[in-house]
Scaffold this motif. Structure first.
Motif, short mmCIF file in Angstrom:
data_model
loop_
_atom_site.label_atom_id
_atom_site.label_comp_id
_atom_site.label_asym_id
_atom_site.label_seq_id
_atom_site.Cartn_x
_atom_site.Cartn_y
_atom_site.Cartn_z
N ARG A 293 -4.11 -11.39 -13.99
CA ARG A 293 -2.88 -12.12 -13.69
C ARG A 293 -2.05 -11.39 -12.63
O ARG A 293 -1.37 -12.03 -11.82
N ASP A 294 -2.12 -10.07 -12.64
CA ASP A 294 -1.40 -9.29 -11.64
C ASP A 294 -1.99 -9.50 -10.25
O ASP A 294 -1.27 -9.77 -9.28
N ASN A 295 -3.30 -9.40 -10.13
CA ASN A 295 -3.94 -9.48 -8.82
C ASN A 295 -3.85 -10.86 -8.18
O ASN A 295 -3.84 -10.97 -6.95
N VAL A 296 -3.80 -11.91 -8.99
CA VAL A 296 -3.75 -13.25 -8.39
C VAL A 296 -2.39 -13.56 -7.78
O VAL A 296 -2.23 -14.61 -7.14
N GLN A 297 -1.43 -12.65 -7.91
CA GLN A 297 -0.18 -12.82 -7.18
C GLN A 297 -0.43 -12.85 -5.67
O GLN A 297 0.41 -13.32 -4.89
N ALA A 298 -1.57 -12.32 -5.25
CA ALA A 298 -1.89 -12.25 -3.82
C ALA A 298 -2.26 -13.61 -3.24
O ALA A 298 -2.31 -13.75 -2.00
N VAL A 299 -2.52 -14.59 -4.07
CA VAL A 299 -2.97 -15.89 -3.58
C VAL A 299 -1.94 -16.49 -2.62
O VAL A 299 -0.76 -16.60 -2.94
N GLY A 300 -2.40 -16.85 -1.44
CA GLY A 300 -1.54 -17.53 -0.48
C GLY A 300 -0.54 -16.66 0.22
O GLY A 300 0.23 -17.15 1.06
N VAL A 301 -0.51 -15.36 -0.07
CA VAL A 301 0.46 -14.47 0.57
C VAL A 301 0.07 -14.24 2.03
O VAL A 301 -1.09 -13.93 2.32
N ARG A 302 1.02 -14.39 2.91
CA ARG A 302 0.79 -14.11 4.32
C ARG A 302 1.74 -12.99 4.73
O ARG A 302 2.96 -13.17 4.74
N LEU A 303 1.19 -11.84 5.04
CA LEU A 303 2.01 -10.70 5.42
C LEU A 303 2.45 -10.83 6.87
O LEU A 303 1.65 -11.15 7.76
N ASP A 304 3.73 -10.58 7.12
CA ASP A 304 4.21 -10.54 8.50
C ASP A 304 3.49 -9.42 9.24
O ASP A 304 3.19 -8.37 8.65
N PRO A 305 3.21 -9.60 10.52
CA PRO A 305 2.50 -8.56 11.27
C PRO A 305 3.14 -7.19 11.19
O PRO A 305 2.45 -6.17 11.11
N GLU A 306 4.48 -7.15 11.19
CA GLU A 306 5.13 -5.85 11.13
C GLU A 306 4.94 -5.18 9.77
O GLU A 306 4.88 -3.93 9.68
N VAL A 307 4.84 -5.99 8.71
CA VAL A 307 4.59 -5.43 7.39
C VAL A 307 3.18 -4.83 7.33
O VAL A 307 2.99 -3.71 6.83
N LYS A 308 2.21 -5.56 7.83
CA LYS A 308 0.85 -5.03 7.84
C LYS A 308 0.76 -3.77 8.68
O LYS A 308 0.07 -2.81 8.32
N THR A 309 1.47 -3.75 9.80
CA THR A 309 1.48 -2.56 10.64
C THR A 309 2.07 -1.36 9.89
O THR A 309 1.56 -0.24 9.98
N ARG A 310 3.12 -1.60 9.11
CA ARG A 310 3.72 -0.51 8.32
C ARG A 310 2.70 0.05 7.33
O ARG A 310 2.57 1.27 7.18
N ILE A 311 1.99 -0.84 6.66
CA ILE A 311 0.97 -0.40 5.70
C ILE A 311 -0.10 0.42 6.39
O ILE A 311 -0.50 1.50 5.93
N ASP A 312 -0.57 -0.09 7.52
CA ASP A 312 -1.62 0.60 8.26
C ASP A 312 -1.17 1.98 8.72
O ASP A 312 -1.94 2.95 8.67
N GLU A 313 0.06 2.08 9.17
CA GLU A 313 0.58 3.36 9.65
C GLU A 313 0.70 4.37 8.51
O GLU A 313 0.42 5.56 8.69
N VAL A 314 1.11 3.90 7.34
CA VAL A 314 1.24 4.79 6.18
C VAL A 314 -0.12 5.37 5.80
O VAL A 314 -0.25 6.58 5.53
N LEU A 315 -1.16 4.54 5.80
CA LEU A 315 -2.47 4.97 5.30
C LEU A 315 -3.40 5.51 6.38
O LEU A 315 -4.46 6.07 6.05
N ALA A 316 -3.04 5.37 7.64
CA ALA A 316 -3.93 5.75 8.73
C ALA A 316 -4.48 7.17 8.61
O ALA A 316 -5.68 7.40 8.84
N PRO A 317 -3.68 8.17 8.23
CA PRO A 317 -4.23 9.54 8.18
C PRO A 317 -5.31 9.75 7.12
O PRO A 317 -6.08 10.71 7.21
N VAL A 318 -5.37 8.86 6.12
CA VAL A 318 -6.34 9.05 5.03
C VAL A 318 -7.36 7.91 4.95
O VAL A 318 -8.29 7.95 4.14
N ALA A 319 -7.20 6.88 5.77
CA ALA A 319 -8.13 5.74 5.73
C ALA A 319 -9.47 6.14 6.34
O ALA A 319 -9.54 6.93 7.28
#
Length: 333
Positions: A293-319
């Motif tokens: 039930r927790d994971n299906v919260q993702a259904v239909g979610v569209r992340l703004d490009p700047e939000v995705k960029t923030r996520i990518d920048e946070v994880l880039a050193p360890v991805a």
């Protein structure tokens, strides 16, 4: 629930797919596994992924029993072949013999007349690709599978398989790679190739075996009953590479991003992989219904490009991004 086409086929699958790797027949008991499947169905999930190699076939049995009574036309069931299913020299790989015997065993355990998608769990370097594809074609022509796919194949292997599939008039529609905001290996070669060929990704471990939920804290003991404590089913081994303080600290920096979006950390991780148009579905696993039930919260979610960029920048050193990490066991010297 929202649905996406699988490759260039007419088949639509739920963009959240329920998978029972590690959990069913291993980490959790049958009753708990059935409760998770019921939670998936209640959430609108129609697509279920398993493999004959999961828990030595028990995962297929548990899934089959949990889905018994469901209208067959209302669900999509995927399974796979490659890993050992017995002690014999031919009880593994992608030979015509093993594929033929494996599909019959999978159907028996699942209690089904056919599967919607039959996947090569890894590439077999000991069997000619022509033999493998002819065997899959025979499975499709026998009505035992409707479509075929592969899992964790390299870009050049997928391209070669697609040529043969087209010649044999067999619908090769999917690849199942590991893909998450921490494991971005398919992005450089596999996804562009598949996009060109009309093949979708059905990705596993979108929450990096639970690390992207944020429940593992740097410098702290792992929670009791979590995947990181699962020695018997193998979960602890799979997750160990992410259990490093630098990774866990980076993941904690995603907490305010998820909070701003009103999402759990797990749902944010699943939503992240679903932003890739070549991804048809993200496979989630669960040991408790509330995780579904927790994971299906993702259904239909569209992340703004700047939000995705923030996520990518946070994880880039360890991805992890090296495309060479997509590989199958190769016994050749």
């Amino acid at each position: 629930m929202e649905f996406r086409h699988l490759g260039r086929s007419g088949l639509k699958i739920s963009e959240i797919t329920y998978g029972n790797w590690i959990t069913h027949g291993g980490q959790v008991e049958a009753d708990a596994a059935t409760a998770c499947v019921c939670a998936a169905l209640d959430a609108g999930i129609t697509t279920f992924d398993t493999a004959d190699g999961y828990a030595e076939g028990r995962a297929e049995q548990v899934l089959g029993k949990a889905l018994a009574g469901e209208r067959r036309g209302g669900i999509e069931v995927f399974t796979k072949v490659y890993w050992p299913t017995g002690p014999g020299a031919n009880d593994r790989g992608l030979s015509h013999k093993h594929i033929r015997e494996s599909i019959e065993g999978s159907l028996r355990r699942l209690g089904l007349d056919y599967v919607d998608l039959y996947q090569a769990h890894r590439y077999d370097y000991e069997t000619p690709l022509e033999e493998t594809m002819e065997a899959f074609a025979a499975v499709v022509r026998a009505g035992q599978a409707l479509y075929i796919g592969v899992s964790e194949w390299r870009a050049e292997e997928i391209r070669a398989a697609k040529v043969l599939a087209d010649e044999l008039h067999v619908p090769l529609v999917s690849n199942q790679p590991q893909y998450s905001a921490l494991h971005r290996v398919p992005e450089t070669e596999v996804i562009p190739t598949c996009r060109e060929l009309g093949i979708s990704q059905v990705v596993f471990s979108p929450i990096a075996q639970g690390v992207l939920t944020g429940k593992y804290l740097p410098g702290q003991p792992v929670p009791e009953g979590s995947r990181a404590t699962d020695q018997k089913g193998g979960g602890a081994g799979f997750i160990s590479r992410w259990m490093k303080d630098d990774v866990l600290e980076r993941v904690q920096n995603l907490v305010p991003i998820a909070a701003d979006l009103g999402l759990s950390m797990g749902a944010l991780a699943v939503a992240w992989v679903l932003q890739e148009e070549n991804v048809a579905a993200a496979i989630i696993g669960a040991s408790r219904p509330e995780q579904v039930r927790d994971n299906v919260q993702a259904v239909g979610v569209r992340l703004d490009p700047e939000v995705k960029t923030r996520i990518d920048e946070v994880l880039a050193p360890v991805a992890v991004t090296d495309p060479a990490l997509t590989r199958s066991p190769d016994p050749r010297p």
